[in-house]
Structures are given as structure tokens and as C-alpha cells.
Design an enzyme around this catalytic site. Structure first.
Site, short mmCIF file in Angstrom:
data_model
loop_
_atom_site.label_atom_id
_atom_site.label_comp_id
_atom_site.label_asym_id
_atom_site.label_seq_id
_atom_site.Cartn_x
_atom_site.Cartn_y
_atom_site.Cartn_z
N ARG A 1 -5.11 3.88 0.71
CA ARG A 1 -6.20 3.88 -0.28
C ARG A 1 -7.41 4.65 0.25
NH1 ARG A 1 -5.03 -2.10 -0.81
NH2 ARG A 1 -3.11 -2.08 -2.03
N ARG B 1 2.46 -5.08 -11.28
CA ARG B 1 3.62 -4.20 -11.36
C ARG B 1 4.92 -4.99 -11.44
NH1 ARG B 1 2.95 -0.38 -7.00
NH2 ARG B 1 1.67 0.55 -8.61
C1 LIG Z 1 3.62 -4.66 -2.36
C2 LIG Z 1 3.17 -5.12 -3.66
C3 LIG Z 1 3.41 -6.42 -4.09
C4 LIG Z 1 4.17 -7.43 -3.25
O1 LIG Z 1 5.48 -7.04 -3.06
P1 LIG Z 1 6.46 -7.97 -2.21
O2 LIG Z 1 7.70 -7.15 -2.08
O3 LIG Z 1 6.63 -9.22 -2.99
O4 LIG Z 1 5.79 -8.22 -0.90
C5 LIG Z 1 2.97 -6.79 -5.34
N1 LIG Z 1 2.32 -5.94 -6.13
C6 LIG Z 1 2.09 -4.66 -5.76
C7 LIG Z 1 1.40 -3.76 -6.70
C8 LIG Z 1 2.50 -4.21 -4.51
O5 LIG Z 1 2.25 -2.96 -4.13
#
Ligand SMILES: *Cc1c(COP(=O)(O)O)cnc(C)c1O
Length: 428
Positions: free
Chosen positions: A145, A123
Site C-alpha cells: 500500500r 472481497r
Molecule cells: C487477505 C485478505 C483477507 C483474509 O484472507 P484469509 O485468507 O482469510 O487470511 C480478507 N480480505 C481481504 C481483502 C484480504 O486481502
């Protein structure tokens, strides 16, 4: 502590606790094998009995969302006030889980939509979430989940993992890999080492994070052998999930100490849960206890919109009130970021009290945590430097070989000088 020992006696069906039973108790595999999955077992160990009607409804809840509680985590419950016990509420089903809410979503974070291949959610620009296990030591009732808990079809197999490594190898922009699940520490040591070794071979992966709740629900999983293996990776971070100060037991502290002693930085991600920790005093105690053991409070999550979680949800206002009671009142590094994971896959959005009261061309008006209102005078001579991303000709000493990666997207793009975009229009 005495109550805990009494409990272990009872659970082990053992009149005098001998060395053999204690060594079983502290064996994580024994804990998993003896996890509590039936309502009758809970009745027995807590010395209670539910009405027939309640039991039927609880059973119906379990058919939708299974239960698994480690004997260790179960032993933290106060049998004399179990109904208000934060551990009980996180572990034991509530018949309200079957209530439907208009806001419920099956996959609120759209992890599947943002998944280029099985097991990977990509993402953010520079990091991926990699689901390497679908097993958990304890099934949190508030799991985001929940849809996958106990679902045998979503167990990642070795070929899925290998495809995941391939994906990461091909995407040279991925510098941070977050191992999640389920709980990666439910995998055998060799399996964990295999994953970490494969990631270590990929040059552009600078950081690996493991998200695990074992220090909370199964601290015996943090064995010397596991810690010794983990200590070999110098880019590893571990995030855990304490929600209540009560969970920071001697056993949990021992597990944490082993990990921090070999230099693994630890963070904590809590979920804000109604009637569990939706209280500024509880949250302050929690974050203070965490930093005492060198676990940095990282996030407080607003509870997601997953099915069956409505009764755990608090207002966002409660979260802001908690943040208002942390900042200034305790060590800055004990203050986590409060985030809402945006439904539909928007990612984490920080939410905080407002500290900026007003702003003019030369002054900004701020208030501090106590309500003192103050001004900060902006400099008279801060000139705007037009930036055209020509870093080679800039006076700031930024020497990087991957300058082409600094293209702006999103709000950054609106702020950038070299881009003419003046608005962002939602599409689709
Ligand atoms: C939470 C999350 C992360 C990590 O996010 P940070 O803010 O860097 O801790 C990465 N990918 C996804 C899909 C997430 O939900």
C-alpha cells in the site's frame, strides 16, 4: 549483542548507557518520536557517507516514498555489511523504487474497487478487511500500500470507523474482521479497545484478527498494559510480519511471549523478497524460529505489483522451490501456504508444488517430498450421494440454523449436484 549496545550508545549520544537512556530506548513513543527519516541520520548512525549523486537520487526516492525507521529496527543492521543486510533492505530506500515497470499498478489488489465504504474491503463471503489506521512504525520499502504511506488524506477518522461498524452490523454474513492499516497498534490503547469493544457488541462477528508489524519493528509497543487489555477478548488472533530470522531478536521474542502467554494465537505473514529471503535455507530457519515461539507461519506472499517494488520481485518458481524445501523437511505446522494475491482483486491464490502425478478410475499416483512414487487405491464402494441441499433429510448430522447460507458460488457451483451450471463465463 555487544554491537547492539554500542549502537545504542551512539544513537543516544550517551557515553555510558544509564538507566534513564535505557528506559527511553524501550519506550515505544520515544522510538516513534526519534524515528529516522533523513538520509543524513542513516549516514551518521552507520558511519558511512553516500556520494553526492547517490544522495540526490535517494532524496528523490524519499520524495516519492517517505522513509521512517525506528531506532530499534535500525540497530539490527550490521554496519560492516549494511548493503547486504536484510533489515537495511526492508527499511532504507533503493533508487530502483523510481524505476517504472510495465506491470506496475497503483492498487494491484483493487482494494478500493472492492470497498463498499471508506476503510472496508469486502472481497470474501464471510470476512472483511477493515483499515483502522494509516500509520506504521516503520515504512517497509516493500509495502503493497505504498501509494498511501504518509498520505494524510487517507487517515481513517472516527466517523469512518463508526460507518465501518455500521456496515459490519448490517452484513450479518461477516463472521471474521481483519483489522489492518497501516498498523492498528500505532493507535493509542484506548482507541484499540474502543474498536475491539464495538466489534464485541456485534453478535455475528465470531473472530477478530489484528495485523501488526510492531513485534518486528517496535517490540516495545507490546506493553503489559496493552497485553492486559487485549487478554480480555477471547476471539482475538494476531498476525505479524517477520521476513528474516535475523528479526527474531530477544526483544521480539519478549513481545511475542507476552501475547502468547495470555492465549492469543499468533500467525506470521512473510513476503518473498529478492535478496532478502529468497532462499530455502533462510525460509526454513525463519519458520523454525517462529514455531519455537509459538508463532504459526501462515502465508508467504508473492510480492505484489505495486509501484516501486519491481526490484523486490522474485519469480514464482523461487516460491515453489522454497515450498518444495519446507514440506516434509520440517514440522508440518511450520509450513505456511504460499499465495499470490491476484492482481485486480481476485484474492489470494495458493500455489504449491505438484504432488499428484497421475490418476485413474481406481488409483491415484502420488510422490512424496523425497521423490518416492506411490499409489493410493481408491475405495471400490464409495457411492455417490446426490446432494440437493436438503440437509434436514440427510443422514450426516449437520445441525445448523443458517442452512440457507450454504449456496455455492464459483467452482463450488460447478461441482454442486443441485445446480445445472456447466461452465463459468467471464463477464466484463
Ligand atoms: C487477505 C485478505 C483477507 C483474509 O484472507 P484469509 O485468507 O482469510 O487470511 C480478507 N480480505 C481481504 C481483502 C484480504 O486481502
Amino acid at each position: 549483542m555487544k554491537e547492539r549496545i554500542d549502537f545504542i550508545h551512539l544513537y543516544m549520544d550517551d557515553k555510558k548507557l544509564n538507566e534513564e537512556s535505557l528506559s527511553k530506548w524501550t519506550d515505544w513513543k520515544w522510538q516513534i518520536k526519534n524515528s529516522i527519516r533523513k538520509i543524513e541520520t542513516v549516514e551518521k548512525v552507520l558511519g558511512i557517507s553516500f556520494s553526492e549523486n547517490k544522495k540526490n537520487k535517494l532524496q528523490e526516492t524519499l520524495n516519492a516514498f517517505p522513509m521512517a525507521i525506528t531506532p530499534y529496527y535500525m540497530s539490527l543492521i550490521d554496519p560492516n555489511d549494511y548493503e547486504n543486510d536484510p533489515v537495511f533492505k526492508q527499511a532504507f530506500p533503493d533508487i530502483r523504487e523510481l524505476n517504472k515497470s510495465n506491470a506496475d499498478m497503483l492498487d494491484p489488489l483493487a482494494e478500493e474497487k472492492d470497498s463498499p465504504i471508506t476503510g472496508i474491503t469486502h472481497r470474501y463471503p464471510d470476512r472483511v478487511l477493515f483499515h483502522v489506521s494509516n500509520l506504521c512504525a516503520m515504512y517497509c520499502r516493500h509495502c503493497t500500500r505504498k501509494r498511501k504511506v504518509g498520505d494524510r488524506d487517507s487517515i481513517p477518522c472516527k466517523s469512518d470507523l463508526i460507518k465501518g461498524f455500521e456496515y459490519i452490523k448490517e452484513h450479518t454474513e461477516v463472521r471474521d474482521v481483519l483489522l489492518s492499516g497501516g498498523d492498528p497498534f500505532m493507535l493509542p490503547d484506548e482507541h484499540i479497545i474502543f474498536i475491539l469493544d464495538e466489534l464485541a457488541k456485534i453478535d455475528h462477528v465470531e473472530v477478530v484478527r489484528i495485523g501488526t508489524r510492531t513485534p518486528v519493528v517496535l517490540p516495545f509497543r507490546i506493553t503489559n498494559k496493552l497485553v492486559d487489555a487485549l487478554s480480555k477478548y477471547d476471539n482475538l488472533w494476531i498476525n505479524t510480519h517477520f521476513n528474516h530470522p535475523k528479526e527474531l531478536t530477544m526483544e521480539a521474542k519478549t513481545a511475542i511471549k507476552k501475547l502468547t502467554k495470555v492465549g492469543i494465537p499468533m500467525g506470521n505473514q512473510s513476503v518473498l523478497l529478492a535478496d532478502v529471503n529468497d532462499c530455502p535455507r533462510i525460509m526454513k530457519k525463519l519458520v523454525q524460529k517462529l514455531v519455537r515461539f509459538r508463532v504459526r507461519p501462515y502465508y508467504i506472499y508473492q510480492c505484489d505489483l505495486s509501484k516501486g517494488l519491481e526490484h523486490f520481485r522474485t519469480s514464482v518458481g523461487k516460491g515453489i522451490e522454497i515450498m518444495e524445501n519446507l514440506r516434509g523437511y520440517t514440522s508440518g505446522f511450520a509450513v505456511p501456504t504460499y499465495v499470490i494475491d491476484a492482481p485486480g482483486g481476485g484474492g489470494k491464490i495458493p500455489v504449491a508444488p505438484n504432488y499428484i502425478i497421475s490418476w485413474s478410475t481406481n488409483k491415484i499416483i502420488l510422490r512424496n517430498y523425497e521423490g518416492v512414487i506411490t499409489t493410493y487405491q481408491e475405495p471400490d464402494c464409495y457411492e455417490h450421494n446426490y446432494c440437493d441441499l436438503d440437509c434436514a433429510n440427510c443422514n450426516l448430522q449437520l445441525k445448523m440454523d443458517t442452512l440457507h447460507n450454504s449456496e455455492m458460488v464459483g467452482i463450488n457451483k460447478l461441482l454442486a449436484d443441485y445446480d445445472d451450471t456447466i461452465n463459468l463465463t467471464p463477464v466484463g
